[in-house]
Scaffold this active site. Structure first.
Site, short mmCIF file in Angstrom:
data_model
loop_
_atom_site.label_atom_id
_atom_site.label_comp_id
_atom_site.label_asym_id
_atom_site.label_seq_id
_atom_site.Cartn_x
_atom_site.Cartn_y
_atom_site.Cartn_z
N TRP A 25 -6.60 4.49 11.61
CA TRP A 25 -7.12 5.81 10.89
C TRP A 25 -8.40 5.88 10.66
O TRP A 25 -9.19 6.73 9.89
CB TRP A 25 -6.08 6.12 9.62
CG TRP A 25 -5.97 4.84 8.86
CD1 TRP A 25 -6.97 4.46 7.78
CD2 TRP A 25 -4.97 3.93 9.18
NE1 TRP A 25 -6.40 3.17 7.56
CE2 TRP A 25 -5.19 2.86 8.06
CE3 TRP A 25 -3.89 3.77 9.96
CZ2 TRP A 25 -4.28 1.71 7.99
CZ3 TRP A 25 -3.01 2.70 9.67
CH2 TRP A 25 -3.19 1.61 8.59
N ARG A 26 -9.29 4.63 11.17
CA ARG A 26 -10.54 4.86 11.15
C ARG A 26 -11.37 5.08 12.17
O ARG A 26 -12.54 5.05 12.49
CB ARG A 26 -11.10 3.42 10.39
CG ARG A 26 -10.55 3.14 9.05
CD ARG A 26 -11.15 1.94 8.40
NE ARG A 26 -10.60 1.83 7.16
CZ ARG A 26 -10.71 0.60 6.47
NH1 ARG A 26 -10.84 -0.55 7.06
NH2 ARG A 26 -10.31 0.60 5.27
N GLU A 38 -2.73 8.16 4.81
CA GLU A 38 -2.78 8.11 3.43
C GLU A 38 -1.28 8.03 3.09
O GLU A 38 -0.84 7.30 2.10
CB GLU A 38 -3.54 8.95 2.60
CG GLU A 38 -5.18 8.49 2.74
CD GLU A 38 -5.49 7.09 2.39
OE1 GLU A 38 -4.72 6.55 1.31
OE2 GLU A 38 -6.69 6.89 2.74
N GLN A 43 2.60 2.79 -1.26
CA GLN A 43 3.53 1.80 -1.47
C GLN A 43 3.95 1.06 -0.32
O GLN A 43 5.20 0.59 -0.23
CB GLN A 43 4.69 2.38 -2.23
CG GLN A 43 4.71 3.27 -3.32
CD GLN A 43 4.06 2.26 -4.46
OE1 GLN A 43 2.66 2.44 -4.82
NE2 GLN A 43 4.78 1.45 -5.13
N GLY A 82 10.88 3.87 4.91
CA GLY A 82 11.20 4.11 3.43
C GLY A 82 10.45 5.42 2.64
O GLY A 82 9.77 6.01 3.27
N TYR A 83 11.02 5.47 1.73
CA TYR A 83 10.60 6.70 0.90
C TYR A 83 10.69 8.09 1.54
O TYR A 83 9.54 8.56 1.90
CB TYR A 83 9.08 6.29 0.12
CG TYR A 83 9.27 5.40 -1.04
CD1 TYR A 83 9.91 5.66 -2.17
CD2 TYR A 83 8.46 4.45 -0.73
CE1 TYR A 83 9.91 4.98 -3.10
CE2 TYR A 83 8.33 3.54 -2.04
CZ TYR A 83 9.01 3.77 -3.24
OH TYR A 83 9.21 3.05 -4.08
N TYR A 121 -4.05 10.38 -6.31
CA TYR A 121 -4.77 9.42 -5.31
C TYR A 121 -5.08 10.13 -3.87
O TYR A 121 -6.05 9.94 -3.31
CB TYR A 121 -3.87 8.30 -5.17
CG TYR A 121 -4.26 7.35 -4.02
CD1 TYR A 121 -5.38 6.59 -3.98
CD2 TYR A 121 -3.63 7.71 -2.87
CE1 TYR A 121 -5.89 6.45 -3.03
CE2 TYR A 121 -4.39 6.96 -1.46
CZ TYR A 121 -5.12 6.17 -1.68
OH TYR A 121 -5.67 5.59 -0.70
N ASP A 139 -5.88 3.74 -6.60
CA ASP A 139 -4.49 3.40 -6.21
C ASP A 139 -4.23 1.98 -6.94
O ASP A 139 -5.19 1.61 -7.95
CB ASP A 139 -4.39 3.35 -4.80
CG ASP A 139 -5.26 1.94 -4.16
OD1 ASP A 139 -6.12 1.69 -4.88
OD2 ASP A 139 -4.92 1.55 -3.18
N CYS A 200 -11.96 -15.21 -5.42
CA CYS A 200 -13.57 -14.90 -6.09
C CYS A 200 -14.39 -15.80 -5.45
O CYS A 200 -15.57 -15.25 -5.46
CB CYS A 200 -13.37 -15.71 -7.49
SG CYS A 200 -12.17 -14.64 -8.57
N CYS A 203 -15.86 -13.37 -3.00
CA CYS A 203 -16.29 -12.02 -3.44
C CYS A 203 -17.59 -11.67 -3.30
O CYS A 203 -18.31 -12.42 -4.09
CB CYS A 203 -15.44 -11.79 -4.78
SG CYS A 203 -15.64 -10.17 -5.27
#
Length: 449
Positions: A25-26, A38, A43, A82-83, A121, A139, A200, A203
């Site tokens: 999707w990019r 999106e 989820q 799902g969903y 969102y 999100d 971290c 990061c």
DNA sequence: AATCCGTGGAA
DNA sequence: TTTCCAAGGAT
């Protein structure tokens, strides 16, 4: 804006541009493609979405194409993801775009937000990623990253917390870089600032992370625990066709709303034994787990491995027969245990006990009563089957169908016309068109292996 | 605000 | 094995 905030925005943006993943999707900034991605990503993990996304875009490349498609095909394309209301809402949204916006996703926050299935969102994601508008897209990743970086201790499970973090996120968006910055925030959450063991040391903004400075990177974000799913035992019928329906089994389509809306499944009922227990005792989590375990027997993972105790089987077959007759006007005669499966939803966990069953009833001309094909009331039918058959009040269609079948009915065929309208006989080839939730996919594939 | 909506991967 | 929870939205 504080020093730490400016640092965060600048470094995160640079990091994203240097490290972003190459995702389907990019490819470009087509707002429809962004929108679909999106919704699928709600989820749902990136790795799970990718194959679904590619298939979906292949089949419905534009909002107009999606709008014009039969809903059945859209659901089938979503099968297993799902969903499922996401799929139906997305198509409804595409139809709004086709009819009201000339097939073009509008570059307008209010109009995008009004689309079916598009919440705060997704609105922010579409506006920022597709149109580079400075809208926040908050999100779970963003709430985690910002909670840690700014050492925020509000409970991110509360809606009010998200609203607050949206304001903060909006204030951090660098000029002219909303899309990349918002994606960077999520990319960092997905790749570095992960829920369990944040990386971290790699990061890009660790130097000014307040959460880490406070030694709280493993404690943040604060999030209250979700309620555990309630257990439900479902009794399902694997109704095996005979005669004209040789080699087929009986499936039904679920209602238009609620759980697994409009998906297909084996006919099943809530075990009345269980619902009584739940009502009277209000068991605790431990008791529920124990009861569930007791019925799971010693399953070895295979669908057809375990056998509940014989007495339990008899009771469940009886309940299945009576309940399907009462609730569905569906007359079947369970003949034996076939298998089981577990299905975990967000809020329910099903223990599905599956029984083989015969279907078919014929009009006994001597008694003018309906009886099960090939068995007959009082001639060897199980008591529940005999009683439900005897109590069944045939309508005109049943009588006509039974009459039509004539001798064939006596030899084990049945009155097809008497099926409730949401039921169908299907063979393996029909699985390509109908969308099933995973639990029934597993069971049916097992059956047809 | 709380509950209803699926599924699978990772630790 | 259990627990968590992932680019949430609708009611």
């Amino acid at each position: 804006m504080t020093e730490a905030a400016q640092y965060f925005s600048r470094e995160l943006l640079a990091w994203y541009r240097a490290n972003k993943r190459d995702l389907p999707w990019r490819m470009n900034r087509d707002p429809y493609r962004i929108w679909v991605s999106e919704v699928m990503l709600q989820q749902t993990r990136v790795d799970t979405v990718i194959p679904y996304y590619n298939r979906f875009m292949d089949k419905f490349p534009t909002a107009a194409a999606l709008a014009a498609a039969p809903e059945e095909e859209v659901l089938k394309c979503w099968e297993g993801l799902g969903y499922y209301s996401r799929a139906r809402n997305l198509q409804a949204g595409a139809q709004e775009v086709a009819e009201r916006h000339g097939g073009v996703v509008p570059d307008n926050k209010e109009l995008v937000s009004a689309l079916r299935g598009v919440g705060p969102y997704t609105t922010g994601a579409i506006m920022s990623i597709a149109f580079n508008r400075p809208e926040p897209a908050v999100d779970g990743n963003v709430m985690r990253v910002l909670s840690r970086y700014f050492c925020l201790e509000e409970d991110i499970a509360k809606p009010a917390t998200r609203v607050g973090i949206e304001k903060l996120a909006a204030s951090l968006i660098p000029d002219g870089a909303a899309g990349d910055f918002n994606q960077g925030l999520m990319e960092l959450g997905a790749l570095v600032c992960t829920p369990k063991s944040p990386g971290c040391l790699t990061c890009p903004v660790m130097a000014h992370c307040e959460g880490r400075a406070a030694g709280k990177e493993h404690v943040l974000p604060i999030k209250t625990k979700a309620k555990p799913p309630r257990p439900e035992r479902r009794l399902a019928a694997l109704v095996i066709g005979t005669g004209a329906h040789e080699g087929k089994i009986l499936v039904r389509q679920r209602p238009d709303t609620g759980l697994l809306a409009r998906m297909w499944e084996l006919p099943h009922v809530l075990d009345p034994q269980q619902s009584d227990t739940v009502k009277k005792k209000g068991r605790g989590a431990k008791a529920k787990a124990a009861e569930q375990a007791e019925l799971m027997a010693e399953s070895a993972g295979s669908v057809a491995a375990a056998l509940p105790p014989a007495a339990v089987r008899e009771m469940q077959m009886d309940a299945l027969c009576r309940t399907l007759a009462a609730e569905e006007k569906l007359l079947v005669r369970p003949t034996g245990w076939w298998g089981e499966a577990e299905h975990v939803f967000s809020h329910i966990v099903w223990d599905v006990q599956v029984y083989r069953a015969d279907y078919g009833f014929v009009l006994d001309e001597e008694t003018d009563e309906f009886a099960y094909a090939g068995v007959g009331v009082g001639r060897g039918a199980s008591q529940a089957a005999a009683e439900t058959a005897a109590a069944y009040e045939p309508n005109g269609a049943d009588r006509e169908a039974a009459g039509l079948f004539g001798d064939a009915a006596v030899s084990g065929d049945h009155a097809a016309e008497a099926l409730p309208s949401n039921y169908r006989w299907i063979g393996p080839e029909d699985m390509r068109e109908l969308a099933f939730p995973n639990v029934f996919l597993r069971l049916l594939r097992e059956y047809w292996i």
